[in-house]
Scaffold this motif. Structure first.
Motif, PDB file in Angstrom:
ATOM      1  N   ARG A 147       0.853  -1.185   0.000  1.00  0.00           N
ATOM      2  CA  ARG A 147       0.000   0.000   0.000  1.00  0.00           C
ATOM      3  C   ARG A 147       0.884   1.229   0.000  1.00  0.00           C
ATOM      4  NH1 ARG A 147      -3.562   3.007   4.303  1.00  0.00           N
ATOM      5  NH2 ARG A 147      -5.377   3.606   3.050  1.00  0.00           N
ATOM      6  N   PHE A 148       0.968   1.916  -1.128  1.00  0.00           N
ATOM      7  CA  PHE A 148       1.847   3.068  -1.282  1.00  0.00           C
ATOM      8  C   PHE A 148       1.084   4.390  -1.327  1.00  0.00           C
ATOM      9  CE2 PHE A 148       5.683   0.780  -3.446  1.00  0.00           C
ATOM     10  CZ  PHE A 148       5.943   0.144  -2.247  1.00  0.00           C
ATOM     11  N   SER A 149      -0.228   4.328  -1.149  1.00  0.00           N
ATOM     12  CA  SER A 149      -1.043   5.542  -1.182  1.00  0.00           C
ATOM     13  C   SER A 149      -2.115   5.477  -0.104  1.00  0.00           C
ATOM     14  CB  SER A 149      -1.715   5.691  -2.551  1.00  0.00           C
ATOM     15  OG  SER A 149      -2.729   6.678  -2.514  1.00  0.00           O
ATOM     16  N   PRO A 150      -2.405   6.606   0.564  1.00  0.00           N
ATOM     17  CA  PRO A 150      -3.468   6.620   1.577  1.00  0.00           C
ATOM     18  C   PRO A 150      -4.856   6.445   0.964  1.00  0.00           C
ATOM     19  CG  PRO A 150      -2.667   8.840   1.182  1.00  0.00           C
ATOM     20  CD  PRO A 150      -1.739   7.918   0.445  1.00  0.00           C
ATOM     21  N   HIS A 151      -4.958   6.524  -0.360  1.00  0.00           N
ATOM     22  CA  HIS A 151      -6.242   6.358  -1.033  1.00  0.00           C
ATOM     23  C   HIS A 151      -6.463   4.931  -1.521  1.00  0.00           C
ATOM     24  CE1 HIS A 151      -6.341  10.641  -0.747  1.00  0.00           C
ATOM     25  NE2 HIS A 151      -5.298  10.773  -1.525  1.00  0.00           N
ATOM     26  N   ALA A 152      -5.475   4.074  -1.313  1.00  0.00           N
ATOM     27  CA  ALA A 152      -5.618   2.662  -1.684  1.00  0.00           C
ATOM     28  C   ALA A 152      -6.302   1.892  -0.555  1.00  0.00           C
ATOM     29  CB  ALA A 152      -4.245   2.060  -1.983  1.00  0.00           C
ATOM     30  N   ARG A 153      -6.911   0.792  -0.889  1.00  0.00           N
ATOM     31  CA  ARG A 153      -7.580  -0.029   0.128  1.00  0.00           C
ATOM     32  C   ARG A 153      -6.546  -0.637   1.073  1.00  0.00           C
ATOM     33  NH1 ARG A 153     -11.944  -4.947  -0.981  1.00  0.00           N
ATOM     34  NH2 ARG A 153     -12.360  -5.421   1.223  1.00  0.00           N
ATOM     35  N   ARG A 154      -6.865  -0.642   2.355  1.00  0.00           N
ATOM     36  CA  ARG A 154      -5.939  -1.187   3.349  1.00  0.00           C
ATOM     37  C   ARG A 154      -6.392  -2.569   3.808  1.00  0.00           C
ATOM     38  NH1 ARG A 154      -4.934  -1.379   8.985  1.00  0.00           N
ATOM     39  NH2 ARG A 154      -7.021  -0.566   9.401  1.00  0.00           N
ATOM     40  N   TYR A 155      -5.433  -3.501   3.849  1.00  0.00           N
ATOM     41  CA  TYR A 155      -5.674  -4.845   4.367  1.00  0.00           C
ATOM     42  C   TYR A 155      -4.869  -5.030   5.650  1.00  0.00           C
ATOM     43  CZ  TYR A 155      -7.574  -5.823  -0.286  1.00  0.00           C
ATOM     44  OH  TYR A 155      -8.319  -5.802  -1.432  1.00  0.00           O
ATOM     45  N   TRP A 156      -5.237  -6.038   6.428  1.00  0.00           N
ATOM     46  CA  TRP A 156      -4.597  -6.241   7.724  1.00  0.00           C
ATOM     47  C   TRP A 156      -3.095  -6.506   7.593  1.00  0.00           C
ATOM     48  CZ3 TRP A 156      -1.890 -10.618   8.828  1.00  0.00           C
ATOM     49  CH2 TRP A 156      -2.093 -11.721   7.995  1.00  0.00           C
ATOM     50  N   LEU A 157      -2.682  -7.156   6.502  1.00  0.00           N
ATOM     51  CA  LEU A 157      -1.268  -7.489   6.348  1.00  0.00           C
ATOM     52  C   LEU A 157      -0.394  -6.263   6.089  1.00  0.00           C
ATOM     53  CD1 LEU A 157      -0.631  -9.187   2.876  1.00  0.00           C
ATOM     54  CD2 LEU A 157      -2.646  -7.834   3.396  1.00  0.00           C
ATOM     55  N   HIS A 158      -1.002  -5.140   5.692  1.00  0.00           N
ATOM     56  CA  HIS A 158      -0.223  -3.918   5.456  1.00  0.00           C
ATOM     57  C   HIS A 158       0.458  -3.415   6.726  1.00  0.00           C
ATOM     58  CE1 HIS A 158      -2.935  -3.127   1.741  1.00  0.00           C
ATOM     59  NE2 HIS A 158      -1.820  -3.747   1.394  1.00  0.00           N
ATOM     60  N   ARG A 159      -0.019  -3.864   7.879  1.00  0.00           N
ATOM     61  CA  ARG A 159       0.619  -3.456   9.132  1.00  0.00           C
ATOM     62  C   ARG A 159       2.066  -3.917   9.200  1.00  0.00           C
ATOM     63  NH1 ARG A 159      -3.314  -5.956  13.514  1.00  0.00           N
ATOM     64  NH2 ARG A 159      -3.357  -7.600  11.901  1.00  0.00           N
ATOM     65  N   PHE A 160       2.416  -4.903   8.395  1.00  0.00           N
ATOM     66  CA  PHE A 160       3.772  -5.454   8.409  1.00  0.00           C
ATOM     67  C   PHE A 160       4.544  -5.131   7.133  1.00  0.00           C
ATOM     68  CE2 PHE A 160       0.750  -8.333  10.542  1.00  0.00           C
ATOM     69  CZ  PHE A 160       1.174  -8.176  11.860  1.00  0.00           C
TER      70      PHE A 160
END
Length: 366
Positions: A147-160
């Motif tokens: 996830r390289f943009s705050p406008h992209a959908r966030r998934y739980w794995l992005h925390r890592f």
């Protein structure tokens, strides 16, 4: 692809003043905006660094595993040098005033396994025009696990992602030369960025031909000639791409995916709030401006602000004209993002990745 537009005439005085001052600098010093002797020398060094180790490997005289890895690693550094410091300027048309020189030097992109046509669309058209705009800038249109943009959908794995992103950076050029160019060429056809079906087929044919050539001298011939186990040769080849991928990805990503940069959205009419010049200032960041050798090594990409504002100028001049850009930006009260060192830029990039991994999708433009 729906057409995005930038606001007209907003801060137009800045762009006029900047262009006037930069043009005056080159005229006063009686120098060309294109490559000079130093740039030509660097081109020779990078081409030598890439090809010389491969030539040695393909002679079959390399019998030691460690030496094989060293040679492939040096070739990887040469590959990165060609990508950042030779083909980059050539495909932008800033290496030479002669189009044919730029065209043929742009083919060095193909010699290192990628593709000049695909890069020109991805980088020159989409990234440079729509920097940090979700769905338009192909540099931040990444697979779902990043996830390289705050406008992209966030998934739980992005925390890592700030931890595992380095693995994907390390294999980025390997994926680039095997799959990504084919995926993007097909997508650009669907987006209407390739004019005709015939043009797509022609580019696909050339894409396959260049990649077969690259794999022939970078991997297949070494597998035949090197008197070591095939798995060692393959591992050394992969090591070359790990070095190149980490180096190139780190350099490019710290220029835009940063806490200080903006991620604008268009309004309902497809209009971006700022004009194109201010947009580049808000979405781009420099780093490590004092290190001349570092700048030489990475093709002046630590001066990303200058590159985005003035891509028609060869990177060899960025350090000198950066003072003009800084002064003009400050004079007009406009942002000029910069980190003092590459290490601090990497730290901020990691911080931004963590923030993007924790924060929900933005609903308004920055």
């Amino acid at each position: 692809m729906s057409t995005l537009k930038f606001s007209a005439n907003k801060h137009s005085d800045f762009s006029k003043t900047l262009r006037s001052r930069v043009n005056a600098y080159f005229k006063t010093h009686n120098i060309s905006k294109h490559a000079n002797k130093s740039m030509v020398s660097k081109t020779a060094v990078m081409l030598f660094a890439f090809f010389a180790p491969l030539i040695l490997i393909n002679t079959g005289i390399i019998h030691h595993t460690l030496l094989l890895f060293v040679l492939y690693t040096v070739s990887g550094l040469g590959m990165a040098g060609i990508g950042m410091g030779v083909m980059h300027d050539a495909i932008h048309g800033s290496y030479s005033k002669h189009r044919k020189v730029n065209k043929y030097l742009g083919y060095t992109m193909n010699l290192i396994g990628a593709n000049a046509t695909v890069w020109k669309i991805q980088h020159n058209v989409l990234h440079h025009t729509y920097t940090n705009i979700q769905h338009a800038d192909d540099d931040i249109n990444v697979p779902f696990f990043l996830r390289f943009s705050p406008h992209a959908r966030r998934y739980w794995l992005h925390r890592f992602q700030h931890v595992y992103v380095w693995f994907f950076y390390s294999i980025s050029t390997l994926m680039w030369i095997t799959a990504k160019d084919f995926v993007r060429l097909t997508r650009y056809k669907k987006m209407g960025l390739l004019n005709r079906e015939q043009e797509y087929k022609r580019e696909l044919f050339k894409l396959i031909g260049w990649k077969l050539l690259y794999y022939s001298y970078a991997l297949i011939l070494p597998l035949i000639m090197v008197p070591l186990s095939p798995w060692i040769v393959i591992l050394a080849f992969l090591c070359m791409h790990v070095v190149t991928g980490l180096w190139i990805s780190s350099i490019f990503q710290v220029a835009h995916v940063m806490p200080s940069t903006e991620y604008p959205l268009a309004d309902r009419d497809g209009v971006i709030e700022n004009d194109w010049f201010l947009h580049q200032l808000e979405t781009t960041s420099n780093f490590s401006p004092r290190s001349r050798f570092f700048s030489w090594l990475i093709g002046g990409l630590n001066y990303q602000v200058e590159h985005h504002l003035l891509p028609h100028i060869c990177h060899i001049h960025y350090r000198k004209i950066s003072h003009i850009v800084i002064e003009t930006a400050h004079e007009y009260g406009l942002p000029y993002h910069m980190k003092k060192t590459f290490v601090s830029a990497i730290a901020d990039h990691v911080r931004m990745l963590r923030q993007l991994g924790k924060t929900e999708m933005a609903t308004v433009s920055s």
